[in-house]
Design a protein around this motif. Structure first.
Motif, PDB file in Angstrom:
ATOM      1  N   SER A  41      -7.082  -8.720   8.069  1.00 41.48           N
ATOM      2  CA  SER A  41      -7.835  -7.621   7.476  1.00 41.48           C
ATOM      3  C   SER A  41      -8.628  -8.020   6.234  1.00 41.48           C
ATOM      4  N   ARG A  84     -13.554   5.841  -2.900  1.00 38.61           N
ATOM      5  CA  ARG A  84     -14.612   5.970  -1.879  1.00 38.61           C
ATOM      6  C   ARG A  84     -15.968   6.169  -2.529  1.00 38.61           C
ATOM      7  N   LYS A  89     -12.356  -2.178   0.109  1.00 42.22           N
ATOM      8  CA  LYS A  89     -12.308  -0.946   0.887  1.00 42.22           C
ATOM      9  C   LYS A  89     -11.194  -0.049   0.334  1.00 42.22           C
ATOM     10  N   LYS A 107       3.562   2.140   2.714  1.00 42.96           N
ATOM     11  CA  LYS A 107       3.616   1.024   3.665  1.00 42.96           C
ATOM     12  C   LYS A 107       4.604  -0.041   3.189  1.00 42.96           C
ATOM     13  N   ARG A 117       0.847  -1.188   0.000  1.00 43.52           N
ATOM     14  CA  ARG A 117       0.000   0.000   0.000  1.00 43.52           C
ATOM     15  C   ARG A 117       0.879   1.234   0.000  1.00 43.52           C
ATOM     16  N   GLU A 169      -8.790   1.142   1.807  1.00 42.62           N
ATOM     17  CA  GLU A 169      -7.508   0.719   2.377  1.00 42.62           C
ATOM     18  C   GLU A 169      -6.944  -0.535   1.715  1.00 42.62           C
ATOM     19  N   ASP A 170      -7.692  -1.146   0.801  1.00 43.47           N
ATOM     20  CA  ASP A 170      -7.160  -2.259   0.012  1.00 43.47           C
ATOM     21  C   ASP A 170      -6.375  -1.765  -1.204  1.00 43.47           C
TER      22      ASP A 170
END
Length: 131
Positions: free
Chosen positions: A67, A131, A91, A47, A44, A93-94
């Protein structure tokens, strides 16, 4: 040996994508695709690379990071030398670059998250969840 990941793209939150990892060249190693465990990793933005899921050579053992449990499913078709990652209820965050990797890992349940256990890596495929 080569691994080719594909299937990434842009999807809205709540949507689905299926990634594929197509392998080739295993016969040159004297082993077969089914001898190798395959894992999906992702990196990510900002990250470290992390393990997402892994599957044993036979396909009867699968492992997931917390997760993604209940949302992602890893599977394989050894006849097609392909591993899939079905990603549902995505999501934001994926969002990441997803990589597949293969290795001879006898204790996959404890070692699937260790990227140094994998011998072969494919180039990544980008998944973007809006989103």
């Amino acid at each position: 040996v080569q691994l080719q990941a594909s299937g990434g793209g842009l999807v809205q939150a709540g949507g689905s994508l299926r990634l594929s990892c197509i392998a080739s060249g295993f016969s040159d190693s004297g082993l077969t695709f089914s001898d190798y465990a395959v894992g999906w990793f992702r990196q990510r933005p900002g990250k470290e690379r992390e393990a997402v899921a892994a599957v044993t050579g036979s396909g009867d053992g699968t492992y997931y990071t917390d997760s993604v449990k209940g949302r992602f499913t890893i599977s394989r078709d050894n006849a097609k030398e392909t591993v899939y990652l079905q990603m549902n209820r995505l999501k934001p965050e994926d969002t990441a670059v997803y990589y597949c990797a293969a290795g001879l890992i006898p204790l996959l349940y404890s070692d699937y998250e260790r990227d140094y256990e994998y011998d072969y890596w494919g180039k990544g495929t980008l998944v973007t969840v809006s989103r």
